[in-house]
Design a protein around this motif. Sequence first.
Motif, PDB file in Angstrom:
ATOM      1  N   ILE A  51      26.756  51.370  26.294  1.00 34.91           N
ATOM      2  CA  ILE A  51      27.637  51.781  25.203  1.00 34.91           C
ATOM      3  C   ILE A  51      26.830  52.493  24.118  1.00 34.91           C
ATOM      4  O   ILE A  51      27.265  53.499  23.546  1.00 34.91           O
ATOM      5  N   GLY A  52      25.631  51.982  23.839  1.00 38.25           N
ATOM      6  CA  GLY A  52      24.764  52.634  22.866  1.00 38.25           C
ATOM      7  C   GLY A  52      24.392  54.044  23.293  1.00 38.25           C
ATOM      8  O   GLY A  52      24.317  54.967  22.463  1.00 38.25           O
ATOM      9  N   ALA A  53      24.172  54.235  24.600  1.00 43.26           N
ATOM     10  CA  ALA A  53      23.852  55.572  25.104  1.00 43.26           C
ATOM     11  C   ALA A  53      25.050  56.509  24.933  1.00 43.26           C
ATOM     12  O   ALA A  53      24.891  57.684  24.595  1.00 43.26           O
ATOM     13  N   ALA A  54      26.262  55.981  25.157  1.00 41.19           N
ATOM     14  CA  ALA A  54      27.470  56.799  24.957  1.00 41.19           C
ATOM     15  C   ALA A  54      27.623  57.183  23.491  1.00 41.19           C
ATOM     16  O   ALA A  54      28.017  58.315  23.166  1.00 41.19           O
ATOM     17  N   TRP A  55      27.328  56.256  22.606  1.00 36.37           N
ATOM     18  CA  TRP A  55      27.359  56.517  21.164  1.00 36.37           C
ATOM     19  C   TRP A  55      26.365  57.626  20.798  1.00 36.37           C
ATOM     20  O   TRP A  55      26.685  58.537  20.012  1.00 36.37           O
ATOM     21  N   ALA A  56      25.186  57.569  21.390  1.00 39.18           N
ATOM     22  CA  ALA A  56      24.171  58.587  21.108  1.00 39.18           C
ATOM     23  C   ALA A  56      24.598  59.953  21.645  1.00 39.18           C
ATOM     24  O   ALA A  56      24.351  60.982  21.002  1.00 39.18           O
ATOM     25  N   ARG A  57      25.243  59.964  22.809  1.00 38.63           N
ATOM     26  CA  ARG A  57      25.705  61.245  23.362  1.00 38.63           C
ATOM     27  C   ARG A  57      26.763  61.896  22.476  1.00 38.63           C
ATOM     28  O   ARG A  57      26.954  63.107  22.506  1.00 38.63           O
ATOM     29  N   ALA A  58      27.444  61.077  21.675  1.00 40.20           N
ATOM     30  CA  ALA A  58      28.453  61.610  20.755  1.00 40.20           C
ATOM     31  C   ALA A  58      27.828  62.179  19.488  1.00 40.20           C
ATOM     32  O   ALA A  58      28.556  62.609  18.586  1.00 40.20           O
ATOM     33  N   GLY A  59      26.494  62.171  19.421  1.00 39.29           N
ATOM     34  CA  GLY A  59      25.811  62.801  18.300  1.00 39.29           C
ATOM     35  C   GLY A  59      25.238  61.859  17.264  1.00 39.29           C
ATOM     36  O   GLY A  59      24.757  62.307  16.217  1.00 39.29           O
ATOM     37  N   HIS A  60      25.269  60.559  17.541  1.00 43.66           N
ATOM     38  CA  HIS A  60      24.727  59.579  16.603  1.00 43.66           C
ATOM     39  C   HIS A  60      23.324  59.157  17.044  1.00 43.66           C
ATOM     40  O   HIS A  60      22.984  59.236  18.222  1.00 43.66           O
ATOM     41  N   PRO A  61      22.502  58.678  16.104  1.00 47.62           N
ATOM     42  CA  PRO A  61      21.213  58.113  16.503  1.00 47.62           C
ATOM     43  C   PRO A  61      21.426  56.918  17.433  1.00 47.62           C
ATOM     44  O   PRO A  61      22.361  56.130  17.245  1.00 47.62           O
ATOM     45  N   ALA A  62      20.592  56.795  18.442  1.00 49.83           N
ATOM     46  CA  ALA A  62      20.726  55.684  19.388  1.00 49.83           C
ATOM     47  C   ALA A  62      20.504  54.363  18.660  1.00 49.83           C
ATOM     48  O   ALA A  62      19.523  54.208  17.923  1.00 49.83           O
ATOM     49  N   PRO A  63      21.395  53.383  18.830  1.00 50.61           N
ATOM     50  CA  PRO A  63      21.215  52.090  18.157  1.00 50.61           C
ATOM     51  C   PRO A  63      19.958  51.381  18.652  1.00 50.61           C
ATOM     52  O   PRO A  63      19.520  51.573  19.793  1.00 50.61           O
ATOM     53  N   VAL A  64      19.420  50.542  17.804  1.00 51.19           N
ATOM     54  CA  VAL A  64      18.291  49.689  18.174  1.00 51.19           C
ATOM     55  C   VAL A  64      18.843  48.285  18.393  1.00 51.19           C
ATOM     56  O   VAL A  64      19.375  47.671  17.464  1.00 51.19           O
ATOM     57  N   PHE A  65      18.745  47.775  19.628  1.00 53.31           N
ATOM     58  CA  PHE A  65      19.302  46.474  19.963  1.00 53.31           C
ATOM     59  C   PHE A  65      18.224  45.398  20.006  1.00 53.31           C
ATOM     60  O   PHE A  65      17.094  45.649  20.430  1.00 53.31           O
ATOM     61  N   SER A  66      18.605  44.209  19.587  1.00 49.26           N
ATOM     62  CA  SER A  66      17.784  43.022  19.769  1.00 49.26           C
ATOM     63  C   SER A  66      18.655  42.013  20.507  1.00 49.26           C
ATOM     64  O   SER A  66      19.628  41.497  19.951  1.00 49.26           O
ATOM     65  N   PHE A  67      18.332  41.758  21.783  1.00 54.70           N
ATOM     66  CA  PHE A  67      19.108  40.847  22.608  1.00 54.70           C
ATOM     67  C   PHE A  67      18.396  39.507  22.734  1.00 54.70           C
ATOM     68  O   PHE A  67      17.203  39.452  23.009  1.00 54.70           O
ATOM     69  N   ALA A  68      19.154  38.432  22.542  1.00 51.79           N
ATOM     70  CA  ALA A  68      18.593  37.083  22.659  1.00 51.79           C
ATOM     71  C   ALA A  68      19.749  36.098  22.730  1.00 51.79           C
ATOM     72  O   ALA A  68      20.925  36.495  22.703  1.00 51.79           O
ATOM     73  N   GLY A  69      19.424  34.812  22.813  1.00 55.72           N
ATOM     74  CA  GLY A  69      20.457  33.798  22.730  1.00 55.72           C
ATOM     75  C   GLY A  69      21.152  33.899  21.384  1.00 55.72           C
ATOM     76  O   GLY A  69      20.516  34.155  20.359  1.00 55.72           O
ATOM     77  N   THR A  70      22.462  33.702  21.379  1.00 56.73           N
ATOM     78  CA  THR A  70      23.230  33.889  20.150  1.00 56.73           C
ATOM     79  C   THR A  70      22.747  32.992  19.021  1.00 56.73           C
ATOM     80  O   THR A  70      22.680  33.413  17.860  1.00 56.73           O
ATOM     81  N   GLY A  71      22.422  31.735  19.326  1.00 57.17           N
ATOM     82  CA  GLY A  71      21.933  30.828  18.292  1.00 57.17           C
ATOM     83  C   GLY A  71      20.657  31.334  17.646  1.00 57.17           C
ATOM     84  O   GLY A  71      20.482  31.241  16.419  1.00 57.17           O
ATOM     85  N   THR A  72      19.761  31.893  18.461  1.00 54.84           N
ATOM     86  CA  THR A  72      18.510  32.460  17.934  1.00 54.84           C
ATOM     87  C   THR A  72      18.804  33.602  16.976  1.00 54.84           C
ATOM     88  O   THR A  72      18.220  33.698  15.888  1.00 54.84           O
ATOM     89  N   LEU A  73      19.735  34.464  17.364  1.00 52.53           N
ATOM     90  CA  LEU A  73      20.081  35.610  16.516  1.00 52.53           C
ATOM     91  C   LEU A  73      20.738  35.170  15.214  1.00 52.53           C
ATOM     92  O   LEU A  73      20.448  35.707  14.140  1.00 52.53           O
ATOM     93  N   ALA A  74      21.634  34.181  15.302  1.00 53.79           N
ATOM     94  CA  ALA A  74      22.304  33.697  14.093  1.00 53.79           C
ATOM     95  C   ALA A  74      21.296  33.114  13.110  1.00 53.79           C
ATOM     96  O   ALA A  74      21.413  33.312  11.893  1.00 53.79           O
ATOM     97  N   ARG A  75      20.312  32.410  13.633  1.00 57.05           N
ATOM     98  CA  ARG A  75      19.270  31.843  12.748  1.00 57.05           C
ATOM     99  C   ARG A  75      18.401  32.946  12.159  1.00 57.05           C
ATOM    100  O   ARG A  75      17.905  32.812  11.032  1.00 57.05           O
ATOM    101  N   GLN A  76      18.183  34.024  12.909  1.00 54.77           N
ATOM    102  CA  GLN A  76      17.445  35.156  12.357  1.00 54.77           C
ATOM    103  C   GLN A  76      18.202  35.761  11.174  1.00 54.77           C
ATOM    104  O   GLN A  76      17.595  36.110  10.153  1.00 54.77           O
ATOM    105  N   LEU A  77      19.514  35.869  11.315  1.00 57.69           N
ATOM    106  CA  LEU A  77      20.318  36.354  10.196  1.00 57.69           C
ATOM    107  C   LEU A  77      20.217  35.403   9.008  1.00 57.69           C
ATOM    108  O   LEU A  77      20.110  35.836   7.857  1.00 57.69           O
ATOM    109  N   ASP A  78      20.261  34.098   9.286  1.00 54.51           N
ATOM    110  CA  ASP A  78      20.109  33.110   8.214  1.00 54.51           C
ATOM    111  C   ASP A  78      18.807  33.318   7.454  1.00 54.51           C
ATOM    112  O   ASP A  78      18.746  33.116   6.232  1.00 54.51           O
TER     113      ASP A  78
END
Length: 263
Positions: A49-76
């Motif tokens: 989906i990020g690649a499709a977004w970039a093909r539409a003329g936007h900068p390619a998103p930078v993703f960080s994939f992990a367990g959801t709990g880990t990500l939520a704590r990073q936001l905290d």
Amino acid sequence: MLKHSRPLAILTFVLTALWTGQPNGGAARAEEPLTILAAASLTDALTEIGAAWARAGHPAPVFSFAGTGTLARQLDAGAPADLFVSADQAWMDHAEEQGTVAADSIVEIAANALVLVGAPEAEPLAAPLTLDAVLGSLGTGRLAIAEPESVPAGRYARQAFETLGYWSALEPRLAPMDNVRVALATVARGETPLGVVYGSDAVIEPGVRVLATLPNDSHTPITYPAAVTPEAQPEAGAFLDFLTSPEAVKILESKGFLTLNGR
């Protein structure tokens, strides 16, 4: 002094433009790639989906994939991000309570199923699923599962096995993993005979076979809520809208995710 005044004026104008967004400062900031924290099970779908977004003329998103709990704590902890995509409602509720997402932006983008996987040559288990059948397939091995205390896939699996009455027998046989993709890889490498993963995980991994689907009514419905953060760039809202566009939905379905009305 006079011969330096013009270069100094130009420098002052450029610096002012960068800070105020005039005439091109705002456009430059809007072109920064979005930073997106997303559940590990979404890796393949969101990358496409990020690649499709970039093909539409936007900068390619930078993703960080992990367990959801880990990500939520990073936001905290103040990790910078424009969007958060959770693998369950519970962690999104946590983020909303902590003020790390904009509550009025939360939207569900997909759903999923929970499956039991084994080696490609393993025999599917007859329905309805029984504890004896699971234990028979396990043999002397262990059951790979995402960490059931904090990772959504593990929590769903625990709910399902508790509902079915299997949990007390299976708990000593578990091999908890950091996230569902690690559990998937463990089965694909032959390190465990069985694992509990999402249906979408099984679709993208040729090294496993679905042996059984855990009943949908044995666990909380598996949905993926997404939201922008309070500090998100303006483009984050547009990307959030894109996640529910026909193009994005088609990609999600191709990766084994369910549409929200197809649970």
